[in-house]
Structures are given as structure tokens and as C-alpha cells.
Design an enzyme around this catalytic site. Structure first.
Site, PDB file in Angstrom:
ATOM      1  N   PHE A 227      -9.541  27.282 -51.910  1.00  0.00           N
ATOM      2  CA  PHE A 227      -9.608  26.635 -50.543  1.00  0.00           C
ATOM      3  C   PHE A 227     -10.603  27.504 -49.406  1.00  0.00           C
ATOM      4  O   PHE A 227     -10.090  28.111 -48.273  1.00  0.00           O
ATOM      5  CB  PHE A 227      -8.475  26.413 -49.618  1.00  0.00           C
ATOM      6  CG  PHE A 227      -7.399  25.770 -50.784  1.00  0.00           C
ATOM      7  CD1 PHE A 227      -7.233  24.322 -50.908  1.00  0.00           C
ATOM      8  CD2 PHE A 227      -6.166  26.590 -51.232  1.00  0.00           C
ATOM      9  CE1 PHE A 227      -6.241  23.651 -51.574  1.00  0.00           C
ATOM     10  CE2 PHE A 227      -5.270  25.964 -52.051  1.00  0.00           C
ATOM     11  CZ  PHE A 227      -5.218  24.628 -52.213  1.00  0.00           C
ATOM     12  N   ASP A 249     -13.392  25.487 -53.826  1.00  0.00           N
ATOM     13  CA  ASP A 249     -13.205  24.318 -52.828  1.00  0.00           C
ATOM     14  C   ASP A 249     -13.600  23.062 -53.346  1.00  0.00           C
ATOM     15  O   ASP A 249     -14.404  23.057 -54.259  1.00  0.00           O
ATOM     16  CB  ASP A 249     -13.828  24.632 -51.611  1.00  0.00           C
ATOM     17  CG  ASP A 249     -13.307  23.905 -50.185  1.00  0.00           C
ATOM     18  OD1 ASP A 249     -12.742  24.916 -49.577  1.00  0.00           O
ATOM     19  OD2 ASP A 249     -13.480  22.742 -50.270  1.00  0.00           O
ATOM     20  N   SER A 250     -12.752  22.003 -52.918  1.00  0.00           N
ATOM     21  CA  SER A 250     -13.448  20.719 -53.485  1.00  0.00           C
ATOM     22  C   SER A 250     -14.645  20.183 -52.711  1.00  0.00           C
ATOM     23  O   SER A 250     -15.197  18.995 -53.274  1.00  0.00           O
ATOM     24  CB  SER A 250     -12.284  19.672 -53.095  1.00  0.00           C
ATOM     25  OG  SER A 250     -11.953  19.684 -52.074  1.00  0.00           O
ATOM     26  N   CYS A 339      -0.519  26.526 -42.846  1.00  0.00           N
ATOM     27  CA  CYS A 339      -0.887  26.193 -41.519  1.00  0.00           C
ATOM     28  C   CYS A 339      -0.246  24.971 -40.888  1.00  0.00           C
ATOM     29  O   CYS A 339      -0.464  24.478 -39.888  1.00  0.00           O
ATOM     30  CB  CYS A 339      -2.253  26.214 -41.144  1.00  0.00           C
ATOM     31  SG  CYS A 339      -3.125  24.762 -42.214  1.00  0.00           S
TER      32      CYS A 339
HETATM   33  N1  SAH Z   1     -10.001  29.588 -46.153  1.00  0.00           N
HETATM   34  C1  SAH Z   1     -10.860  29.236 -45.400  1.00  0.00           C
HETATM   35  C2  SAH Z   1     -10.299  27.964 -44.758  1.00  0.00           C
HETATM   36  C3  SAH Z   1      -9.743  26.809 -45.604  1.00  0.00           C
HETATM   37  S1  SAH Z   1      -9.542  25.123 -44.845  1.00  0.00           S
HETATM   38  C4  SAH Z   1     -11.376  29.863 -44.258  1.00  0.00           C
HETATM   39  O1  SAH Z   1     -11.069  31.274 -44.410  1.00  0.00           O
HETATM   40  O2  SAH Z   1     -12.548  29.753 -43.534  1.00  0.00           O
HETATM   41  C5  SAH Z   1      -9.113  24.199 -46.074  1.00  0.00           C
HETATM   42  C6  SAH Z   1     -10.133  23.895 -47.232  1.00  0.00           C
HETATM   43  O3  SAH Z   1      -9.412  23.364 -48.350  1.00  0.00           O
HETATM   44  C7  SAH Z   1     -11.005  23.093 -46.823  1.00  0.00           C
HETATM   45  O4  SAH Z   1     -12.619  23.571 -47.032  1.00  0.00           O
HETATM   46  C8  SAH Z   1     -10.868  21.944 -47.951  1.00  0.00           C
HETATM   47  O5  SAH Z   1     -12.424  21.266 -48.214  1.00  0.00           O
HETATM   48  C9  SAH Z   1     -10.403  22.518 -48.829  1.00  0.00           C
HETATM   49  N2  SAH Z   1      -9.349  21.732 -49.758  1.00  0.00           N
HETATM   50  C10 SAH Z   1      -8.522  20.708 -49.390  1.00  0.00           C
HETATM   51  N3  SAH Z   1      -8.027  20.073 -50.232  1.00  0.00           N
HETATM   52  C11 SAH Z   1      -8.357  20.909 -51.407  1.00  0.00           C
HETATM   53  C12 SAH Z   1      -7.988  20.723 -53.008  1.00  0.00           C
HETATM   54  N4  SAH Z   1      -7.181  19.819 -53.499  1.00  0.00           N
HETATM   55  N5  SAH Z   1      -8.852  21.757 -53.776  1.00  0.00           N
HETATM   56  C13 SAH Z   1      -9.781  22.207 -53.205  1.00  0.00           C
HETATM   57  N6  SAH Z   1     -10.077  22.300 -52.081  1.00  0.00           N
HETATM   58  C14 SAH Z   1      -9.386  21.682 -51.106  1.00  0.00           C
END
Ligand code: SAH
Length: 395
Positions: A227, A249-250, A339
């Protein structure tokens, strides 16, 4: 000013400075009360409780602002509260290597419904309550005179707006329009932020401290950042000497931003790889392929939007963390976050214990993560505590 009376026995939290009065606690409100109007709240016995702003469209019918009867919130009141919140960020404002952070964190800064973030020379503002909407000209003026930004842009969350029956449009409030790519700095690392269209507010500055702490364990390590969004954890790990970082990330847009950030910081691309995938699937694929990591980061989106979804969310957190633990050998580390405000630290630890049991790993918690100073947790508003995390070591 209209007066709103609370039902019998519904004044306790308000007397303890909790800023929300739910619609079910309101005995009766005068017919002509408008959304966003400043009202005086009294309890069932007729005693003064606080001043707040009223909204008949919201689950939170009144957001309380001031508990001193002789200080009804006027323009000067707003200016003073804004000044206080900004002054509390003096250390961040003076920082040479960080220029993006939260200037006003709503309820926690005694300004319910108002979120203000700084992105280098620009300010982004989110309005979550109609009472704030009415004060926007004062807010803009005060922010301008305190901070002299190049521009102030409104980026209010559409859903929160709907709840409140707000109709404001996002757009430029003052100064010049931010360019598509505003470059900000955190711990000396550069990030491009799209203030106008970015996901949420464009950058998750609430993870600032946690990125640095986590990256402190990255030297010579093989790191998997799940993520990753625009790469907050990945870039800090690279800056701190990680041997290899893989970011998952997706979202294609998130990875595109991360790619640009890699370039802007002139990091070596040879020890970095990006994978666009669903994290759960990717963790399974890594396990099937026998891959192992030294440091794993799990920073998923909010799984539990409310208390009622906590059970389901706990199962999802558990499954995610179980899959993460399976990729770690003895001595491996995992920085794992939630969160969701509905998930408290105690429950989160239980979820991790449960995941460890199912993964057949013995774990220790070696650090507990929380929110940084620009996201304070007000004692009388525990709902404002949402970000928590654990640094886990596999024994
Ligand atoms: N760690 C990041 C913030 C994460 S926010 C930082 O430090 O800035 C959450 C992220 O999860 C988003 O970018 C979203 O696109 C991604 N996301 C949500 N569901 C997901 C999934 N099932 N698989 C992969 N990424 C996902």
C-alpha cells in the site's frame, strides 16, 4: 442567537468538553434555525452548556466551539483559534527539511469541521461543516496574514459534504492556482503532490514520524512496502540504505507518482521495483514463490469506517497481517498500521496476536506507532485518535 435545549441526561459529554451533540440528544430546536448558525446550547434544567453551530442535516446536530458563556465565538474568536493552531506548529514551520504538514486538525484543534494542510507554498482547506463554511472569508484572511501562501485551494471531501448538506465547490479560494505538481519536502525527501486532483489530500503527512522510525531499521535490508501510494515508506527506506525495496499498490496513479518521486530524488532505480497489484494477492504470490523479506510495511486504507464494521474489519486486518508474517523469517520486522478510529490499540494487538498464531510465528511488539504532533489527540475528543501501528519482530 437561537437556544437549543438538550434532552434530560444528555449533557454529560458536552459538560466534559466533548464537541459533538448528536441529533438524538436535542430536545427541541427553534423552527427558524439555519444550518451553520451559531446557537446557544442549554441542558434540560436550562443551564448554559456551550456555544456551537447547528446542522439539521448531519448526524452531529451541533458542533460545540466554546464553553465560556462570556466568549461567544465571533470573528476574533476564530482568528485566535486559527493563530493558536498555527503557532503550535512553529517547530514544523521552522523545519528545514519538512514543509508539508497539517496546520489545523478540526476538532482536535478546537475548530470542528475544518482541516487545513500545508504543501510547501500552498494551503489546502477542507470544510466538513456548514458552520465553517460561513466563516470561510475570515479563515482565508487569517491564514493569508499568518502564512503568506502563494495560494489557498479548497479540496473538501464530497461525501462529508453530502452528510452536512454542504454545496460548496472545490476550487481556488485565494492567490494563484497550485501547479499540477507541487513539490513538497518531508525529511529532506521530495514528493510531487497534486493538490487539485490527488487522492484524498494528496499526501499522507500523518505517517511522517512513522516513516522515519521504520526506515531506521532498513539499512542493508530487503524491504517490501505494501500500500505504498506515492512511496513515503519506500523512499525513506531507500534514503536510509535499504538493499532492495519493492513497492506494491493497486493504483496506477499512485505508482506513477512514486516513479516521478524516485526520479526527482535521483535515487538509484536498480534497487527499486514497483508492482501494481492487490496486496493480498501479491503477498500470496510471494509466499508461493518462496520469497522472503527482512522488513515489511503494511499501511492499508481504512478497513473499519465505523464501529459496526469493526468485526469484519478485524478479520481483514488479521488475514492481511497473517499473510505478511508468512514472508518473514526469524528476526524479520513488520511495520503494520491501522487508520481505523474504531480499532483501538488494544484490539489491534489482539488482531496481531491472532495473525501470529495462525501463521505459526512467535512475535514481539518492539515499537508502537501513533499520530504526529500536527494530528494531536484531544483528551476530550478520543474519536480523533485514528492512526496506530506496531513494529513487530518475528522471534
Ligand atoms: N503508505 C502510503 C499511504 C497508503 S494509503 C504512504 O506512506 O503515503 C493506502 C493505499 O492503498 C492507496 O495508495 C491505495 O491505492 C492502496 N490500496 C487500497 N487497496 C489496495 C489493495 N487491495 N491492494 C493494493 N493497494 C491498495
Amino acid at each position: 442567537m437561537h437556544t437549543i435545549q438538550l434532552k434530560k441526561g444528555k449533557d454529560k459529554a458536552a459538560f466534559q468538553y466533548h464537541p459533538w451533540i448528536f441529533s438524538g440528544a436535542v430536545e427541541r430546536s427553534p423552527e427558524a434555525t439555519e444550518n451553520g448558525e451559531l446557537v446557544e446550547v442549554i441542558n434540560h434544567a436550562g443551564d448554559f452548556v456551550a456555544y456551537g453551530y447547528y446542522n439539521d442535516q448531519s448526524r452531529v446536530a451541533i458542533r460545540l466551539l466554546e464553553w465560556r458563556v462570556d466568549c461567544p465565538p465571533d470573528e476574533q474568536w476564530w482568528r485566535q483559534k486559527i493563530r493558536r493552531a498555527v503557532h503550535a506548529r512553529t517547530a514544523l514551520l521552522q523545519s528545514a527539511d519538512t514543509n508539508t504538514f497539517r496546520l489545523i486538525f478540526g476538532e482536535a484543534d478546537y475548530l470542528p469541521g475544518l482541516i487545513v494542510d500545508r504543501y510547501a507554498d500552498f494551503i489546502s482547506l477542507q470544510v466538513h461543516a456548514s458552520g465553517v463554511e460561513r466563516m470561510k472569508p475570515v479563515i482565508i484572511d487569517e491564514l493569508n496574514s499568518l502564512l503568506h501562501p502563494h495560494g489557498i485551494y479548497e479540496r473538501s471531501d464530497a461525501r462529508a459534504q453530502q452528510h452536512e448538506g454542504l454545496t460548496t465547490e472545490n476550487g481556488l479560494l485565494a492567490g494563484v492556482l497550485p501547479p499540477e505538481w507541487v513539490t513538497v519536502k518531508e525529511h529532506g525527501i521530495y514528493y510531487g503532490v497534486n493538490i487539485v486532483e490527488g487522492q484524498k489530500s494528496g499526501f499522507y503527512c500523518d505517517q511522517r514520524d512513522n516513516r522515519l522510525i521504520t526506515a531506521g531499521y532498513a539499512r542493508d535490508k530487503r524491504v517490501l512496502d505494501c500500500f505504498c501510494y506515492s512511496g513515503g515508506f519506500s523512499l525513506n527506506a531507500l534514503a536510509r540504505g535499504a538493499r532492495e525495496v519493492i513497492s506494491v499498490d493497486s493504483s496506477a496513479l499512485a505508482l506513477e507518482a512514486l516513479g516521478k518521486n524516485m526520479e526527482q530524488n535521483a535515487f538509484d532505480r536498480n534497487n527499486h521495483r514497483m508492482i501494481q497489484a492487490d496486496v493480498n494477492k501479491q503477498l500470496r504470490a510471494f509466499a508461493d514463490a518462496g520469497e522472503r523479506f527482512d522488513l515489511l510495511i503494511l499501511d492499508p486504507p481504512k478497513y473499519a469506517p465505523s464501529r459496526s464494521s469493526l468485526d469484519k474489519a478485524a478479520r481483514a486486518y488479521k488475514e492481511l497481517n497473517r499473510r505478511g508474517l508468512l514472508l518473514l523469517e526469524s528476526g524479520g520486522l513488520m511495520a503494520t498500521f491501522s487508520c481505523s478510529a474504531a480499532m483501538d490499540m488494544g484490539t489491534f494487538k489482539q488482531v496481531l496476536a491472532w495473525a501470529a498464531l495462525d501463521a505459526d510465528k512467535e512475535i514481539q511488539f518492539i515499537h508502537q506507532f501513533s499520530q504526529p504532533e500536527d494530528h494531536p489527540i484531544r483528551a476530550s475528543f478520543p474519536e480523533g485518535e485514528y492512526l496506530k501501528g506496531l513494529l513487530v519482530r518475528v522471534v
